[in-house]
Design a protein around this motif. Structure first.
Motif, PDB file in Angstrom:
ATOM      1  N   GLY A  83       0.586  -1.293   0.017  1.00  0.00           N
ATOM      2  CA  GLY A  83      -0.050  -0.186   0.019  1.00  0.00           C
ATOM      3  C   GLY A  83       0.941   1.274  -0.077  1.00  0.00           C
ATOM      4  N   GLY A 124       0.866   3.827  -4.434  1.00  0.00           N
ATOM      5  CA  GLY A 124       0.776   5.010  -5.360  1.00  0.00           C
ATOM      6  C   GLY A 124       1.934   5.134  -6.314  1.00  0.00           C
ATOM      7  N   THR A 138      -4.921   0.625  -4.269  1.00  0.00           N
ATOM      8  CA  THR A 138      -4.559   1.953  -4.521  1.00  0.00           C
ATOM      9  C   THR A 138      -4.896   2.414  -5.757  1.00  0.00           C
ATOM     10  OG1 THR A 138      -2.409   1.587  -3.089  1.00  0.00           O
ATOM     11  CG2 THR A 138      -2.365   3.496  -4.740  1.00  0.00           C
ATOM     12  N   ARG A 151      -1.543   8.560  -3.840  1.00  0.00           N
ATOM     13  CA  ARG A 151      -0.720   8.566  -2.709  1.00  0.00           C
ATOM     14  C   ARG A 151      -1.362   8.417  -1.567  1.00  0.00           C
ATOM     15  NH1 ARG A 151       3.468  13.078  -4.802  1.00  0.00           N
ATOM     16  NH2 ARG A 151       4.465  12.039  -6.306  1.00  0.00           N
ATOM     17  N   GLY A 164      -2.942   4.879  -1.125  1.00  0.00           N
ATOM     18  CA  GLY A 164      -2.042   4.046  -0.931  1.00  0.00           C
ATOM     19  C   GLY A 164      -1.532   4.174   0.614  1.00  0.00           C
ATOM     20  N   LYS A 190      -4.801   2.711   2.317  1.00  0.00           N
ATOM     21  CA  LYS A 190      -4.863   1.287   2.532  1.00  0.00           C
ATOM     22  C   LYS A 190      -3.592   0.325   3.417  1.00  0.00           C
ATOM     23  CE  LYS A 190      -7.706  -0.543   0.746  1.00  0.00           C
ATOM     24  NZ  LYS A 190      -9.086  -0.615   1.237  1.00  0.00           N
TER      25      LYS A 190
END
Length: 469
Positions: A60, A64, A118, A377, A380, A383
């Motif tokens: 995660g 991104g 993501t 981002r 990500g 997550k």
């Protein structure tokens, strides 16, 4: 921008995205919702989920950068295939009793799912216009959770006259649907060719150095907005282990677990539709919508977990290889109407709470910026923190932490997160453009130019946010 072609329209792409998630995480959710991946002994499933979410944390954080570098189609296809691998592992455990393949496939799924989600988050938060974010979330959430409903129907049909672990037929059905969902990812258009409803394009900054972009994601730990939202992110999957294991996995017969999943994910579809209509209501300022959404979520959270505490006071454990649950009267079957009505309805209400929480989370993140690169981002980062929470929660059940203790931890965590979300809602602006203007000003002060922006590209991190001033 030229003529808007239906295929390249942002709404069309979100619909395709919905079907990708229908087939992959939708089926995973239905399978996971049975507790222990459909096995009577939840140990293998709990350990696989822990491996999954530990790997998810790292994928995660780098997700991104990977999505910005390689695009959404192939990253989501790769992640989708990992969902299929995970379902296939349970056929192996059915025949051998060995859990190593399931745990290993859980780790592989964690790598793929971090990238997968993501890409999903970037699409969901950047494709709609500001006044469409709630509507697009609804479109996605309804199609996605239809996967959980269909998965519940598959579970009910393939195990109607069968108790114990799920049958090979059930796992095979999930495997087939997940492969189809992964293939749907290849139909997605490149973000650079997608057009929003007003004809504007999606701006994606091409990433040449993945490590630089990954470091930009790590610098989000210095962003005050992200720090405030960490408890919300941490808790957003934390409660799944309790809902799926100590509750659904412990109280009900095998076929009733599938029956409950139909209503759990079906309730999410209806809730998302109604809730996001309010979040996009044009007559209300965005701050009022944010506050109303958070307060509504807070009230539902406390109502649902109050009901869960009432149920939890009646039992301490689920079925094992040698004994049944100690819930009065044994496992609940949906055909026992008088016994099943309350517990089954409560499980559906848990689905309502989940829909409110995750819709609110995505919507709040979407109020920060409209920039697709930054949103990838944020997705990500979200997550990764979410997965950290999930890894901890699945281990609580794997280590046989008392069910009531798990319940209290969930409840307290959700209430603390709600208070922080409420605080942040007071700072929501009517347009995210003010943040881009502020970021540009900070970039100038920090000496960031167009030449070095690709390597840094996180001018806001480490500075006081206007949202918090």
């Amino acid at each position: 921008m030229g003529t808007l072609l239906p295929y390249f329209a942002s709404k069309t792409q979100v619909i395709i995205l919905g079907f990708v998630c229908f087939g992959c995480p939708g089926m995973f959710n239905a399978l996971n919702g049975t507790g222990g991946g459909g096995q009577v002994d939840r140990t293998a499933g709990n350990n696989a989920n822990t491996a999954l979410y530990v790997c998810f944390i790292f994928s995660g954080l780098f997700g991104g950068a990977i999505v910005n570098r390689f695009g959404v189609r192939f990253t989501m296809f790769f992640g989708g295939i990992m969902f299929a691998l995970y379902s296939a592992s349970y056929i192996y455990i059915n025949h051998t009793g060995n859990s190593w393949f399931t745990i290993w496939s859980g780790a592989m799924l964690g790598i793929g799912a971090g990238i997968f989600w993501t890409a999903q988050g970037m699409i969901m938060m950047s494709y709609p216009l500001e006044n469409e974010k709630g509507r697009f979330i609804t479109i996605f959430w309804v199609i996605f959770n239809l996967g959980g409903v269909i998965g519940g129907i598959v579970l009910l049909a393939t195990n109607y006259n069968h108790d114990g672990p799920l049958s090979d037929a059930a796992y095979g059905a999930f495997l087939t649907i997940e492969v189809c969902g992964a293939l749907c990812a290849l139909v997605l258009a490149p973000p650079s060719r997608v057009q929003r409803t007003d004809g504007s394009g999606i701006e994606i900054q091409k990433v040449e150095n993945i490590m630089h972009d990954a470091l930009a994601i790590l610098r989000l730990f210095a962003d005050p907005r992200m720090l405030i939202l960490i408890p919300m992110m941490f808790s957003s999957n934390f409660y799944y282990s309790y809902q799926f294991g100590p509750y659904n996995g412990s109280l009900f017969t095998t076929r009733t677990k599938g029956f409950n999943n139909i209503w759990y994910w079906g309730a999410q579809m209806a809730t998302s539709f109604l809730f996001t209509r309010m979040l996009d209501h044009p007559a209300l300022s965005r701050k009022i919508r944010a506050l109303t959404g958070v307060v509504t979520t807070f009230c539902v959270v406390n109502a649902v977990w109050s009901g869960a505490l009432h149920m939890q006071s009646k039992y301490t454990h689920g079925a094992t290889s040698t004994s049944q649950t100690d819930y009065p009267g044994g496992p609940i079957d949906f055909m026992q109407t008088s016994r099943a009505a309350g517990p089954c309805i409560l499980y559906a209400c848990m689905g309502i709470q989940d829909a409110l929480w995750n819709n609110m989370a995505y919507w709040l993140l979407g109020t920060i910026t409209n920039d697709a690169t930054r949103l990838a981002r944020y997705a990500g980062f979200y997550k990764a923190i979410q997965s950290l929470g999930a890894a901890v929660s699945w281990q609580l059940d794997a280590k046989n932490v008392a069910f009531k203790t798990q319940l209290v931890v969930n409840w307290v965590l959700l209430d603390i997160s709600s208070i922080l979300m409420c605080y942040l809602s007071f700072k929501v602006q009517d347009t995210a453009n003010v943040f881009r203007e502020y970021e540009d000003q900070v970039a100038v002060k920090a000496g960031i130019t167009e030449e070095n922006a690709a390597a840094i590209d996180t001018p806001l991190c480490g500075y006081e946010s206007p949202m918090l001033s």
